[in-house]
Design a protein around this motif. Structure first.
Motif, mmCIF file in Angstrom:
data_model
loop_
_atom_site.group_PDB
_atom_site.id
_atom_site.type_symbol
_atom_site.label_atom_id
_atom_site.label_comp_id
_atom_site.label_asym_id
_atom_site.label_seq_id
_atom_site.Cartn_x
_atom_site.Cartn_y
_atom_site.Cartn_z
ATOM 1 N N UNK A 5 8.726 -1.093 -6.663
ATOM 2 C CA UNK A 5 10.216 -1.137 -5.961
ATOM 3 C C UNK A 5 11.056 -2.232 -6.553
ATOM 4 N N UNK A 6 10.150 -3.400 -6.588
ATOM 5 C CA UNK A 6 10.576 -4.722 -6.759
ATOM 6 C C UNK A 6 10.961 -4.717 -8.372
ATOM 7 N N UNK A 7 9.944 -4.094 -9.347
ATOM 8 C CA UNK A 7 10.262 -3.938 -10.510
ATOM 9 C C UNK A 7 11.385 -3.026 -10.908
ATOM 10 N N UNK A 8 11.658 -2.219 -10.016
ATOM 11 C CA UNK A 8 12.827 -1.246 -10.292
ATOM 12 C C UNK A 8 13.964 -2.230 -9.996
ATOM 13 N N UNK A 9 14.067 -2.637 -8.875
ATOM 14 C CA UNK A 9 15.405 -3.732 -8.455
ATOM 15 C C UNK A 9 15.769 -4.617 -9.461
ATOM 16 N N UNK A 10 14.767 -5.252 -9.889
ATOM 17 C CA UNK A 10 14.937 -6.355 -11.031
ATOM 18 C C UNK A 10 15.396 -5.718 -12.366
ATOM 19 N N UNK A 11 15.078 -4.626 -12.607
ATOM 20 C CA UNK A 11 15.133 -4.043 -13.908
ATOM 21 C C UNK A 11 16.883 -3.406 -14.123
ATOM 22 N N UNK A 12 17.102 -2.844 -12.842
ATOM 23 C CA UNK A 12 18.560 -2.152 -12.928
ATOM 24 C C UNK A 12 19.560 -3.067 -12.161
#
Length: 94
Positions: free
Chosen positions: A87-94
């Motif tokens: 979830x953190x990776x998704x939030x920082x990617x988009x």
């Protein structure tokens, strides 16, 4: 590798510190893929990470915080910590 000594059994994990980028480039890192996450009188838990160094570090941090607060729900903590990293990776990617 599994081992048995007297009445004790265990597993020895031997990870490398290489991370592969796009399946072709290998890079050595100082981030361990296996870390001691929790120890008490009866239990020792090691986390096993995969992926990039920052993702492994984040996973171990989430895991340590949860297990030290509530060891009895260890399976839930393993899954929840992994999901939080995604979830953190998704939030920082988009």
């Amino acid at each position: 590798m599994k081992f048995k000594e007297s009445n004790r059994e265990g597993i020895i994990l031997i990870p490398d510190r290489t991370y592969t980028y796009q399946g072709i480039i290998g890079v050595e890192s100082d981030v361990s893929k296996v870390e001691n996450i929790y120890t008490d009188n009866c239990n020792v838990v090691y986390g096993i990470g995969s992926g990039s160094g920052p993702l492994i570090t984040a996973y171990f941090n989430f895991l340590r915080a949860r297990i030290s607060a509530d060891f009895e729900r260890i399976i839930d903590h393993l899954v929840d910590s992994y999901n939080d990293v995604i979830v953190q990776k998704i939030k920082t990617t988009f």
